[in-house]
Enzyme design. Structure first.
Site, PDB file in Angstrom:
ATOM      1  N   ARG A  14     -79.228 -48.467  15.004  1.00 48.91           N
ATOM      2  CA  ARG A  14     -80.488 -47.750  15.187  1.00 48.91           C
ATOM      3  C   ARG A  14     -81.214 -47.716  13.848  1.00 48.91           C
ATOM      4  NH1 ARG A  14     -77.165 -43.329  18.347  1.00 48.91           N
ATOM      5  NH2 ARG A  14     -75.735 -44.279  16.899  1.00 48.91           N
TER       6      ARG A  14
ATOM      7  N   LYS B 297     -62.294 -37.063  17.894  1.00 47.98           N
ATOM      8  CA  LYS B 297     -63.516 -36.521  18.474  1.00 47.98           C
ATOM      9  C   LYS B 297     -63.181 -35.580  19.623  1.00 47.98           C
ATOM     10  CE  LYS B 297     -67.247 -39.785  17.647  1.00 47.98           C
ATOM     11  NZ  LYS B 297     -68.270 -40.623  18.293  1.00 47.98           N
TER      12      LYS B 297
ATOM     13  N   SER C  12     -75.857 -40.165  22.060  1.00 46.43           N
ATOM     14  CA  SER C  12     -75.141 -39.323  23.020  1.00 46.43           C
ATOM     15  C   SER C  12     -75.191 -37.865  22.567  1.00 46.43           C
ATOM     16  CB  SER C  12     -73.682 -39.777  23.136  1.00 46.43           C
ATOM     17  OG  SER C  12     -73.613 -41.085  23.639  1.00 46.43           O
TER      18      SER C  12
HETATM   19  P1  ADP Z   1     -69.217 -44.282  18.291  1.00 48.82           P
HETATM   20  O1  ADP Z   1     -68.708 -45.683  18.238  1.00 48.82           O
HETATM   21  O2  ADP Z   1     -69.633 -43.746  16.953  1.00 48.82           O
HETATM   22  O3  ADP Z   1     -68.391 -43.326  19.073  1.00 48.82           O
HETATM   23  P2  ADP Z   1     -71.139 -44.552  20.461  1.00 48.82           P
HETATM   24  O4  ADP Z   1     -70.111 -44.662  21.493  1.00 48.82           O
HETATM   25  O5  ADP Z   1     -72.166 -43.478  20.695  1.00 48.82           O
HETATM   26  O6  ADP Z   1     -70.626 -44.358  19.003  1.00 48.82           O
HETATM   27  O7  ADP Z   1     -71.897 -45.925  20.289  1.00 48.82           O
HETATM   28  C1  ADP Z   1     -71.280 -47.172  20.318  1.00 48.82           C
HETATM   29  C2  ADP Z   1     -72.195 -48.203  19.689  1.00 48.82           C
HETATM   30  O8  ADP Z   1     -73.483 -48.155  20.286  1.00 48.82           O
HETATM   31  C3  ADP Z   1     -72.446 -48.036  18.198  1.00 48.82           C
HETATM   32  O9  ADP Z   1     -72.555 -49.321  17.624  1.00 48.82           O
HETATM   33  C4  ADP Z   1     -73.778 -47.341  18.143  1.00 48.82           C
HETATM   34  O10 ADP Z   1     -74.439 -47.602  16.917  1.00 48.82           O
HETATM   35  C5  ADP Z   1     -74.469 -48.010  19.285  1.00 48.82           C
HETATM   36  N1  ADP Z   1     -75.576 -47.218  19.822  1.00 48.82           N
HETATM   37  C6  ADP Z   1     -75.543 -45.968  20.296  1.00 48.82           C
HETATM   38  N2  ADP Z   1     -76.768 -45.554  20.682  1.00 48.82           N
HETATM   39  C7  ADP Z   1     -77.608 -46.589  20.422  1.00 48.82           C
HETATM   40  C8  ADP Z   1     -79.014 -46.795  20.562  1.00 48.82           C
HETATM   41  N3  ADP Z   1     -79.796 -45.845  21.020  1.00 48.82           N
HETATM   42  N4  ADP Z   1     -79.512 -47.994  20.188  1.00 48.82           N
HETATM   43  C9  ADP Z   1     -78.701 -48.952  19.687  1.00 48.82           C
HETATM   44  N5  ADP Z   1     -77.380 -48.818  19.509  1.00 48.82           N
HETATM   45  C10 ADP Z   1     -76.837 -47.650  19.877  1.00 48.82           C
END
Ligand code: ADP
Length: 167
Positions: free
Chosen positions: A91, A42, A129
């Site tokens: 989500r 990423k 994000s």
């Molecule tokens: P990734 O692991 O894909 O880099 P993130 O750091 O953005 O993703 O998110 C980490 C975790 O938080 C994941 O399980 C994601 O589904 C969850 N998450 C992110 N935003 C939300 C939200 N608005 N509501 C619930 N869970 C969320």
């Protein structure tokens, strides 16, 4: 039993969606370790240290929560900690396929690692994000989506990234 869960993610940057999962997850375990992934695939807006610092500031009043850097494979991190669960947020249906695969693969790597999902609260159902970054970069108000201390640098960097300047 001292129940430990790991909540992994990239948190680039932390949103109120993540914080909702952290708050609710913390109530289920004795210790919740938020693991900030150093994922080379990423392209991050914030450095690992910045992502950790924003998270630490945001969780400082939530008992039982700590924030760590995670360099390698999630199951190794979980094993080293002696943790029992991986916590993830869900989500909409859009998250499901990826999360389903991840949980399955992690179980293949270590059959003892159980993934637990918390369904997003309706306030944060549409929050990601990626969208927060896009809105901030186009001058939108993101104060309902991410902590106040994240916003100035988020706006500045996204405006530079989108070539919009600060004017
Ligand atoms: P990734 O692991 O894909 O880099 P993130 O750091 O953005 O993703 O998110 C980490 C975790 O938080 C994941 O399980 C994601 O589904 C969850 N998450 C992110 N935003 C939300 C939200 N608005 N509501 C619930 N869970 C969320």
């Amino acid at each position: 039993m001292n129940r430990i869960a790991v909540y992994p993610g990239t948190f680039d940057p932390v949103t109120f969606g993540h914080l909702d999962i952290i708050r609710r997850g913390a109530l289920l375990v004795d210790r919740l370790v938020v693991a900030v992934a150093v994922n080379t695939e990423k392209q991050f807006l914030f450095t690992t240290q910045e992502r950790i610092d924003f998270l630490r500031a945001a969780v400082k009043n939530i008992p039982g929560v700590e924030v760590c850097q995670m360099d390698g494979l999630l199951v190794h991190f979980v094993e080293q900690l002696g943790a029992h669960f991986v916590l993830r947020g869900l989500r909409a249906v859009s998250d499901f396929e990826y999360e389903f695969q991840m949980a399955g693969m992690n179980r293949k790597l270590n059959a003892d690692v159980e993934t637990v999902f918390l369904v997003s609260g309706e306030e944060t159902l549409f929050l990601s994000s990626r969208l927060v970054k896009e809105i901030a970069g186009m001058g939108g108000d993101v104060s309902r989506f991410t902590p106040a201390d994240v916003i100035p640098e988020l706006r500045r960097r996204m405006m530079v990234r989108l070539g919009r300047g600060m004017g």
